[in-house]
Design a protein around this motif. Structure first.
Motif, PDB file in Angstrom:
ATOM      1  N   ALA A 173      17.102 -28.264 -12.706  1.00  0.00           N
ATOM      2  CA  ALA A 173      16.330 -28.014 -12.449  1.00  0.00           C
ATOM      3  C   ALA A 173      15.996 -26.085 -11.706  1.00  0.00           C
ATOM      4  O   ALA A 173      14.987 -26.158 -12.034  1.00  0.00           O
ATOM      5  N   ASP A 174      16.968 -25.785 -11.887  1.00  0.00           N
ATOM      6  CA  ASP A 174      17.072 -24.711 -12.160  1.00  0.00           C
ATOM      7  C   ASP A 174      17.630 -23.575 -12.655  1.00  0.00           C
ATOM      8  O   ASP A 174      18.774 -24.230 -12.906  1.00  0.00           O
ATOM      9  N   LEU A 175      17.471 -22.384 -13.091  1.00  0.00           N
ATOM     10  CA  LEU A 175      18.836 -21.234 -13.270  1.00  0.00           C
ATOM     11  C   LEU A 175      18.600 -20.434 -11.609  1.00  0.00           C
ATOM     12  O   LEU A 175      17.761 -19.853 -12.223  1.00  0.00           O
ATOM     13  N   GLN A 176      19.911 -20.279 -11.716  1.00  0.00           N
ATOM     14  CA  GLN A 176      20.035 -19.266 -11.012  1.00  0.00           C
ATOM     15  C   GLN A 176      21.090 -17.575 -11.859  1.00  0.00           C
ATOM     16  O   GLN A 176      21.827 -17.986 -12.457  1.00  0.00           O
ATOM     17  N   ILE A 177      20.279 -16.806 -11.553  1.00  0.00           N
ATOM     18  CA  ILE A 177      20.638 -15.138 -12.032  1.00  0.00           C
ATOM     19  C   ILE A 177      20.497 -14.892 -10.855  1.00  0.00           C
ATOM     20  O   ILE A 177      19.002 -14.351 -10.723  1.00  0.00           O
ATOM     21  N   GLU A 178      20.846 -13.636 -11.831  1.00  0.00           N
ATOM     22  CA  GLU A 178      20.203 -12.238 -11.320  1.00  0.00           C
ATOM     23  C   GLU A 178      19.062 -11.903 -11.819  1.00  0.00           C
ATOM     24  O   GLU A 178      18.858 -11.165 -13.201  1.00  0.00           O
ATOM     25  N   TYR A 179      18.106 -10.994 -10.918  1.00  0.00           N
ATOM     26  CA  TYR A 179      16.876 -10.879 -10.556  1.00  0.00           C
ATOM     27  C   TYR A 179      16.257  -9.609 -10.450  1.00  0.00           C
ATOM     28  O   TYR A 179      16.190 -10.400  -8.495  1.00  0.00           O
ATOM     29  N   SER A 180      16.472  -8.458 -10.141  1.00  0.00           N
ATOM     30  CA  SER A 180      16.140  -7.544  -9.525  1.00  0.00           C
ATOM     31  C   SER A 180      14.919  -6.594 -10.284  1.00  0.00           C
ATOM     32  O   SER A 180      14.524  -6.701 -11.605  1.00  0.00           O
ATOM     33  N   LEU A 181      14.468  -5.440  -8.896  1.00  0.00           N
ATOM     34  CA  LEU A 181      13.962  -4.614  -9.633  1.00  0.00           C
ATOM     35  C   LEU A 181      14.533  -3.629 -11.070  1.00  0.00           C
ATOM     36  O   LEU A 181      13.781  -3.278 -12.381  1.00  0.00           O
ATOM     37  N   ILE A 182      15.573  -3.657 -10.400  1.00  0.00           N
ATOM     38  CA  ILE A 182      16.302  -2.996 -11.031  1.00  0.00           C
ATOM     39  C   ILE A 182      17.841  -4.141 -12.118  1.00  0.00           C
ATOM     40  O   ILE A 182      18.388  -3.487 -12.891  1.00  0.00           O
ATOM     41  N   SER A 183      17.293  -5.473 -12.470  1.00  0.00           N
ATOM     42  CA  SER A 183      17.759  -6.221 -13.216  1.00  0.00           C
ATOM     43  C   SER A 183      16.992  -7.296 -14.017  1.00  0.00           C
ATOM     44  O   SER A 183      16.455  -7.731 -12.911  1.00  0.00           O
ATOM     45  N   ARG A 184      16.549  -6.928 -14.245  1.00  0.00           N
ATOM     46  CA  ARG A 184      15.464  -7.245 -15.451  1.00  0.00           C
ATOM     47  C   ARG A 184      15.300  -8.051 -16.728  1.00  0.00           C
ATOM     48  O   ARG A 184      14.611  -8.074 -17.110  1.00  0.00           O
ATOM     49  N   ALA A 203      17.144 -16.650  -8.143  1.00  0.00           N
ATOM     50  CA  ALA A 203      16.873 -15.110  -8.405  1.00  0.00           C
ATOM     51  C   ALA A 203      18.208 -14.898  -6.729  1.00  0.00           C
ATOM     52  O   ALA A 203      17.859 -14.782  -5.920  1.00  0.00           O
ATOM     53  N   TYR A 204      19.794 -14.494  -7.548  1.00  0.00           N
ATOM     54  CA  TYR A 204      20.291 -13.744  -7.248  1.00  0.00           C
ATOM     55  C   TYR A 204      20.429 -12.957  -6.981  1.00  0.00           C
ATOM     56  O   TYR A 204      19.702 -11.508  -8.051  1.00  0.00           O
ATOM     57  N   GLY A 205      20.958 -11.664  -6.203  1.00  0.00           N
ATOM     58  CA  GLY A 205      20.806 -10.253  -6.147  1.00  0.00           C
ATOM     59  C   GLY A 205      19.575  -9.480  -6.584  1.00  0.00           C
ATOM     60  O   GLY A 205      19.540  -8.109  -6.509  1.00  0.00           O
ATOM     61  N   VAL A 206      18.694 -10.085  -5.525  1.00  0.00           N
ATOM     62  CA  VAL A 206      17.430  -9.446  -5.424  1.00  0.00           C
ATOM     63  C   VAL A 206      17.472  -8.238  -4.558  1.00  0.00           C
ATOM     64  O   VAL A 206      16.858  -7.004  -4.718  1.00  0.00           O
ATOM     65  N   LEU A 207      18.798  -7.471  -4.240  1.00  0.00           N
ATOM     66  CA  LEU A 207      18.802  -6.467  -2.853  1.00  0.00           C
ATOM     67  C   LEU A 207      19.838  -5.586  -4.399  1.00  0.00           C
ATOM     68  O   LEU A 207      20.521  -4.604  -3.522  1.00  0.00           O
ATOM     69  N   ALA A 208      20.489  -6.335  -5.029  1.00  0.00           N
ATOM     70  CA  ALA A 208      21.717  -6.144  -6.081  1.00  0.00           C
ATOM     71  C   ALA A 208      22.536  -5.607  -5.032  1.00  0.00           C
ATOM     72  O   ALA A 208      22.892  -4.416  -5.279  1.00  0.00           O
ATOM     73  N   ARG A 209      23.195  -6.440  -4.242  1.00  0.00           N
ATOM     74  CA  ARG A 209      23.968  -5.754  -3.521  1.00  0.00           C
ATOM     75  C   ARG A 209      24.096  -5.069  -2.628  1.00  0.00           C
ATOM     76  O   ARG A 209      24.694  -4.732  -2.191  1.00  0.00           O
TER      77      ARG A 209
END
Length: 332
Positions: A173-184, A203-209
């Motif tokens: 269904a989905d892949l959970q993975i870190e994705y943000s402006l600083i993790s691309r 996308a987790y970590g969208v605010l980079a913790r």
């Protein structure tokens, strides 16, 4: 609440999900239990129906917290996304991963009890177990789906090859993975593979913790339980460099009349309708700030300005400490 199809074969979910880890673990002092439950209720009231947890968050505490918060809430009002496989000791130490078929089935049994539910909407290994073929792990999840204990399979922090192998066993269904402006990093191979297969991204970590939330400061105190004490991006010169990026982002946010966090979340939302950001709000005030990002519309010029202020690979430091990076199939 805006909605998105998690994948071509997955459920329709709220455009934002609530990541619940911080309500139990890894971000320093224990949060207020009543505020955590109130935040979960506020998320549901706002239309968020995707709730993400893991059986190792607080060694079961997070699932029990969710079970308590959701007691009496009609089951059709929410979807539970659960990770398993990370092994921890009584002192909280990380001991590796176990995604053997028998471990998968044992873990789901305990999760169902702690969450007070008959089924999980999405069930995923937290990381690739290097000692177990992904086909064996996904085969066990497929059997749980057939038995009615799980609705759909997910993945977390794996690379394109592993995604293809897993999807061949049972639809992902989905892949959970870190994705943000600083993790691309997912943009090179992982995101294209998911889109080819019709797999969504949570996308987790969208605010980079919290690093790019606009609320972090150089002198902020953290205690020994806060894993950011050991995160490379929060250390020394790396932190100073990264906070300078945040200030560039703040200037754009202020011109638009929104917060830094809202700009960062809105950027992820703008990356595609197949991406659902998970916000790790631990309080109602932070939740409300995140929800307002749904009303932030970014035009082409604004997106270009954001990416000029915070270019890809501009961050200093890896997203995890070296030992943890070594466990990520997504980084290989």
């Amino acid at each position: 609440m805006q909605r998105r199809d998690l994948s071509s074969h997955g459920p329709s979910v709220s455009a934002l999900g609530l990541g619940c880890m911080g309500m139990s673990d890894l971000y320093g002092k224990a949060p207020d239990r009543r505020e955590s439950i109130a935040t979960i209720h506020a998320a549901l009231d706002a239309g968020i129906d995707l709730l993400d947890t893991g059986d190792f968050y607080g060694m079961g505490h997070n699932e029990m917290l969710l079970g308590e918060a959701l007691a009496g809430v009609p089951r059709e009002r929410y979807k539970l996304s659960v990770k398993f496989g990370a092994q921890r000791g009584p002192d909280g130490a990380w001991l590796g991963y176990d995604a053997r078929p028998q471990a998968v089935k044992t873990a789901v049994a305990y999760s169902l009890k702690r969450l007070r539910t008959d089924y999980l909407d999405i069930y995923r290994p937290a990381r690739l177990d290097p000692n177990v073929p992904i086909e064996d792990t996904m085969g066990a999840i497929a059997e749980l789906i057939e038995a009615g204990y799980v609705r759909q399979a997910g993945l977390s922090e794996v690379g394109a090859e592993t995604i293809r192998r897993a999807h061949a066993v049972t639809p992902v269904a989905d892949l959970q993975i870190e994705y943000s402006l600083i993790s691309r990093g997912i943009e090179d191979a992982i995101l294209p593979a998911c889109r080819e297969l019709g797999i969504g991204i949570t996308a987790y970590g969208v605010l980079a913790r919290g690093l790019i939330s606009g609320h972090w400061t150089k002198n902020r105190d953290t205690d020994a339980r806060d894993f950011r004490q050991h995160s490379p991006r929060f250390q020394g010169e790396n932190l100073e460099h990264n906070l300078a990026l945040v200030e560039k982002l703040r200037a754009i946010a202020e011109d638009k009349g929104v917060s830094v966090a809202q700009i960062a979340i809105a950027w992820v939302l703008a990356r595609g309708a197949d991406i659902v950001p998970l916000v790790g709000a631990r309080s109602r005030s932070r939740l409300q700030e995140s929800l307002a990002a749904l009303d932030v519309h970014l035009g082409a010029d604004e997106l270009a300005a954001i990416e000029s202020a915070v270019p890809r690979d501009a961050a200093a430091g890896e997203r995890y400490a070296k030992p943890q990076m070594a466990t990520l199939d997504s980084e290989k």
